[in-house]
Motif scaffolding. Sequence first.
Motif, PDB file in Angstrom:
ATOM      1  N   GLU A  92     -11.850  -9.776   2.572  1.00  0.00           N
ATOM      2  CA  GLU A  92     -11.780  -8.324   2.413  1.00  0.00           C
ATOM      3  C   GLU A  92     -12.915  -7.673   3.195  1.00  0.00           C
ATOM      4  O   GLU A  92     -14.052  -8.132   3.173  1.00  0.00           O
ATOM      5  CB  GLU A  92     -11.802  -7.928   0.934  1.00  0.00           C
ATOM      6  N   PHE A  93     -12.561  -6.606   3.912  1.00  0.00           N
ATOM      7  CA  PHE A  93     -13.479  -5.921   4.812  1.00  0.00           C
ATOM      8  C   PHE A  93     -14.490  -5.069   4.049  1.00  0.00           C
ATOM      9  O   PHE A  93     -14.266  -4.675   2.898  1.00  0.00           O
ATOM     10  CB  PHE A  93     -12.709  -5.009   5.767  1.00  0.00           C
ATOM     11  N   THR A  94     -15.597  -4.752   4.737  1.00  0.00           N
ATOM     12  CA  THR A  94     -16.576  -3.782   4.252  1.00  0.00           C
ATOM     13  C   THR A  94     -16.788  -2.724   5.335  1.00  0.00           C
ATOM     14  O   THR A  94     -16.357  -2.891   6.480  1.00  0.00           O
ATOM     15  CB  THR A  94     -17.922  -4.453   3.923  1.00  0.00           C
ATOM     16  N   GLU A  95     -17.447  -1.644   4.969  1.00  0.00           N
ATOM     17  CA  GLU A  95     -17.688  -0.534   5.898  1.00  0.00           C
ATOM     18  C   GLU A  95     -18.444  -1.011   7.144  1.00  0.00           C
ATOM     19  O   GLU A  95     -19.425  -1.750   7.052  1.00  0.00           O
ATOM     20  CB  GLU A  95     -18.508   0.559   5.213  1.00  0.00           C
ATOM     21  N   GLY A  96     -17.969  -0.582   8.311  1.00  0.00           N
ATOM     22  CA  GLY A  96     -18.679  -0.842   9.553  1.00  0.00           C
ATOM     23  C   GLY A  96     -18.528  -2.237  10.114  1.00  0.00           C
ATOM     24  O   GLY A  96     -19.153  -2.574  11.131  1.00  0.00           O
ATOM     25  N   LEU A  97     -17.723  -3.081   9.481  1.00  0.00           N
ATOM     26  CA  LEU A  97     -17.599  -4.478   9.892  1.00  0.00           C
ATOM     27  C   LEU A  97     -17.179  -4.604  11.350  1.00  0.00           C
ATOM     28  O   LEU A  97     -17.848  -5.266  12.160  1.00  0.00           O
ATOM     29  CB  LEU A  97     -16.580  -5.193   8.987  1.00  0.00           C
ATOM     30  N   VAL A  98     -16.054  -4.006  11.705  1.00  0.00           N
ATOM     31  CA  VAL A  98     -15.519  -4.147  13.063  1.00  0.00           C
ATOM     32  C   VAL A  98     -16.473  -3.547  14.082  1.00  0.00           C
ATOM     33  O   VAL A  98     -16.792  -4.174  15.109  1.00  0.00           O
ATOM     34  CB  VAL A  98     -14.124  -3.510  13.164  1.00  0.00           C
ATOM     35  N   ALA A  99     -16.958  -2.337  13.829  1.00  0.00           N
ATOM     36  CA  ALA A  99     -17.838  -1.657  14.779  1.00  0.00           C
ATOM     37  C   ALA A  99     -19.116  -2.454  15.045  1.00  0.00           C
ATOM     38  O   ALA A  99     -19.597  -2.514  16.189  1.00  0.00           O
ATOM     39  CB  ALA A  99     -18.182  -0.267  14.260  1.00  0.00           C
ATOM     40  N   SER A 100     -19.655  -3.099  14.012  1.00  0.00           N
ATOM     41  CA  SER A 100     -20.894  -3.874  14.180  1.00  0.00           C
ATOM     42  C   SER A 100     -20.668  -5.085  15.083  1.00  0.00           C
ATOM     43  O   SER A 100     -21.521  -5.411  15.927  1.00  0.00           O
ATOM     44  CB  SER A 100     -21.416  -4.323  12.822  1.00  0.00           C
ATOM     45  N   LEU A 101     -19.548  -5.749  14.917  1.00  0.00           N
ATOM     46  CA  LEU A 101     -19.263  -6.917  15.741  1.00  0.00           C
ATOM     47  C   LEU A 101     -18.928  -6.512  17.172  1.00  0.00           C
ATOM     48  O   LEU A 101     -19.318  -7.191  18.137  1.00  0.00           O
ATOM     49  CB  LEU A 101     -18.112  -7.715  15.126  1.00  0.00           C
ATOM     50  N   VAL A 102     -18.197  -5.411  17.319  1.00  0.00           N
ATOM     51  CA  VAL A 102     -17.890  -4.895  18.660  1.00  0.00           C
ATOM     52  C   VAL A 102     -19.177  -4.588  19.412  1.00  0.00           C
ATOM     53  O   VAL A 102     -19.305  -4.892  20.615  1.00  0.00           O
ATOM     54  CB  VAL A 102     -17.003  -3.633  18.566  1.00  0.00           C
ATOM     55  N   ALA A 103     -20.155  -4.004  18.741  1.00  0.00           N
ATOM     56  CA  ALA A 103     -21.421  -3.650  19.388  1.00  0.00           C
ATOM     57  C   ALA A 103     -22.119  -4.879  19.956  1.00  0.00           C
ATOM     58  O   ALA A 103     -22.718  -4.822  21.044  1.00  0.00           O
ATOM     59  CB  ALA A 103     -22.333  -2.925  18.396  1.00  0.00           C
ATOM     60  N   ILE A 104     -22.045  -5.991  19.233  1.00  0.00           N
ATOM     61  CA  ILE A 104     -22.648  -7.229  19.729  1.00  0.00           C
ATOM     62  C   ILE A 104     -21.994  -7.656  21.046  1.00  0.00           C
ATOM     63  O   ILE A 104     -22.675  -7.961  22.033  1.00  0.00           O
ATOM     64  CB  ILE A 104     -22.523  -8.357  18.683  1.00  0.00           C
ATOM     65  N   LEU A 105     -20.662  -7.673  21.087  1.00  0.00           N
ATOM     66  CA  LEU A 105     -19.969  -8.116  22.292  1.00  0.00           C
ATOM     67  C   LEU A 105     -20.112  -7.107  23.430  1.00  0.00           C
ATOM     68  O   LEU A 105     -20.224  -7.491  24.595  1.00  0.00           O
ATOM     69  CB  LEU A 105     -18.493  -8.372  21.970  1.00  0.00           C
ATOM     70  N   ASP A 106     -20.109  -5.821  23.100  1.00  0.00           N
ATOM     71  CA  ASP A 106     -20.280  -4.798  24.131  1.00  0.00           C
ATOM     72  C   ASP A 106     -21.642  -4.897  24.808  1.00  0.00           C
ATOM     73  O   ASP A 106     -21.766  -4.706  26.030  1.00  0.00           O
ATOM     74  CB  ASP A 106     -20.149  -3.397  23.517  1.00  0.00           C
ATOM     75  N   ASN A 107     -22.674  -5.180  24.020  1.00  0.00           N
ATOM     76  CA  ASN A 107     -24.046  -5.133  24.533  1.00  0.00           C
ATOM     77  C   ASN A 107     -24.575  -6.477  25.013  1.00  0.00           C
ATOM     78  O   ASN A 107     -25.681  -6.539  25.571  1.00  0.00           O
ATOM     79  CB  ASN A 107     -24.977  -4.586  23.442  1.00  0.00           C
ATOM     80  N   PRO A 211     -25.606 -10.676  10.963  1.00  0.00           N
ATOM     81  CA  PRO A 211     -25.684 -10.615   9.494  1.00  0.00           C
ATOM     82  C   PRO A 211     -25.701  -9.201   8.930  1.00  0.00           C
ATOM     83  O   PRO A 211     -25.592  -9.028   7.713  1.00  0.00           O
ATOM     84  CB  PRO A 211     -26.994 -11.349   9.190  1.00  0.00           C
ATOM     85  N   ARG A 212     -25.818  -8.199   9.787  1.00  0.00           N
ATOM     86  CA  ARG A 212     -25.755  -6.823   9.290  1.00  0.00           C
ATOM     87  C   ARG A 212     -24.311  -6.382   9.076  1.00  0.00           C
ATOM     88  O   ARG A 212     -24.063  -5.308   8.521  1.00  0.00           O
ATOM     89  CB  ARG A 212     -26.479  -5.893  10.261  1.00  0.00           C
ATOM     90  N   ALA A 213     -23.378  -7.196   9.525  1.00  0.00           N
ATOM     91  CA  ALA A 213     -21.958  -6.998   9.218  1.00  0.00           C
ATOM     92  C   ALA A 213     -21.589  -7.961   8.090  1.00  0.00           C
ATOM     93  O   ALA A 213     -22.057  -9.103   8.053  1.00  0.00           O
ATOM     94  CB  ALA A 213     -21.104  -7.274  10.457  1.00  0.00           C
ATOM     95  N   LEU A 214     -20.731  -7.508   7.183  1.00  0.00           N
ATOM     96  CA  LEU A 214     -20.438  -8.288   5.981  1.00  0.00           C
ATOM     97  C   LEU A 214     -18.942  -8.326   5.706  1.00  0.00           C
ATOM     98  O   LEU A 214     -18.246  -7.314   5.839  1.00  0.00           O
ATOM     99  CB  LEU A 214     -21.154  -7.663   4.772  1.00  0.00           C
ATOM    100  N   ILE A 215     -18.464  -9.518   5.304  1.00  0.00           N
ATOM    101  CA  ILE A 215     -17.089  -9.674   4.835  1.00  0.00           C
ATOM    102  C   ILE A 215     -17.119 -10.547   3.581  1.00  0.00           C
ATOM    103  O   ILE A 215     -18.020 -11.379   3.417  1.00  0.00           O
ATOM    104  CB  ILE A 215     -16.190 -10.297   5.931  1.00  0.00           C
ATOM    105  N   TYR A 216     -16.150 -10.333   2.694  1.00  0.00           N
ATOM    106  CA  TYR A 216     -16.030 -11.145   1.478  1.00  0.00           C
ATOM    107  C   TYR A 216     -14.892 -12.144   1.642  1.00  0.00           C
ATOM    108  O   TYR A 216     -13.842 -11.819   2.209  1.00  0.00           O
ATOM    109  CB  TYR A 216     -15.779 -10.253   0.267  1.00  0.00           C
TER     110      TYR A 216
END
Length: 305
Positions: A92-107, A211-216
Amino acid sequence: MSTVSIITVNYNQTKITEQLLASVFATNAYPAVELIVVDNASKDYPIPAWRTQYPHITFIRSEVNLGFAGGNNLGVRASKGDYLFFVNNDTEFTEGLVASLVAILDNNPRVGMVSPKIRYFDQPGVLQYAGFTNMNYYTMRNRCIGQFEQDNGQYDRNTGPTGYVHGAAMMVRREAADKAGLMAENFFLYYEEMDWNDHIKRAGYDIWLEPRALIYHKESVSVGRVSALKEYFMNRNRLLFIRRNAPSALTVMVFYTYFLLVVTPRNVINYLRKGYKGFTSVLFKAIWWNFTHSKDSTDLGYPLK
């Protein structure tokens, strides 16, 4: 803006998958996503109802159970995203999960795969994953960092390289997948994502944790915590992983010796002590498969129901 294909595989877990989708809709603020759900020959065939309920999701039906790798690969072939976000249907997703991981790959263009921090769903304060150590190929052992620890933020500054991503939630750069090839489908279940990690590393990419992105993660919903199916593929694929990824023939020989003289008798004793009937024969079947089949064989060696 980079586009993301969120891919998940369903197998006889309609309600669990619907809970995942609900969490995606409730928390995902990233606008450039497509959702792809692959149904791996589920008996209840949920897709017709899903297409009515979720008209903006792509649903794919396989009439044969293709396993974890095969089901996800089917989703990849239908996807359009720059990044591929593979999530178990029991997450189950949490807030900002996708955006945080995208930022890693983008940068970080050298990063080919990244996973978020994972907590257990039924113990929401407890960690399941905050990275992996590197593999010891002589014993086929590594360690899941943080597992079973209370999450007090002790790993939240560890953004960066890790030994392996976690198959329950991993975002992959499409370019890296194209260079390394898709997941090996002859694993069917277990170790395929670790094998893919090694292949993507050899294609020249880094593996990261965010680790600043979280999933359950609800863990083992489809297979169960103890089963002959799980025991067979865990042992068969541990050997197969070494055959495909060990750095030398000597490493393979050392591991085989360790597995046959240490792991096998220890497992048999454990089966007898716990009363797991039939597990010993399953273990030897898993070993025999590796002596009688090539490392690229598509014969699973196990009757699937």
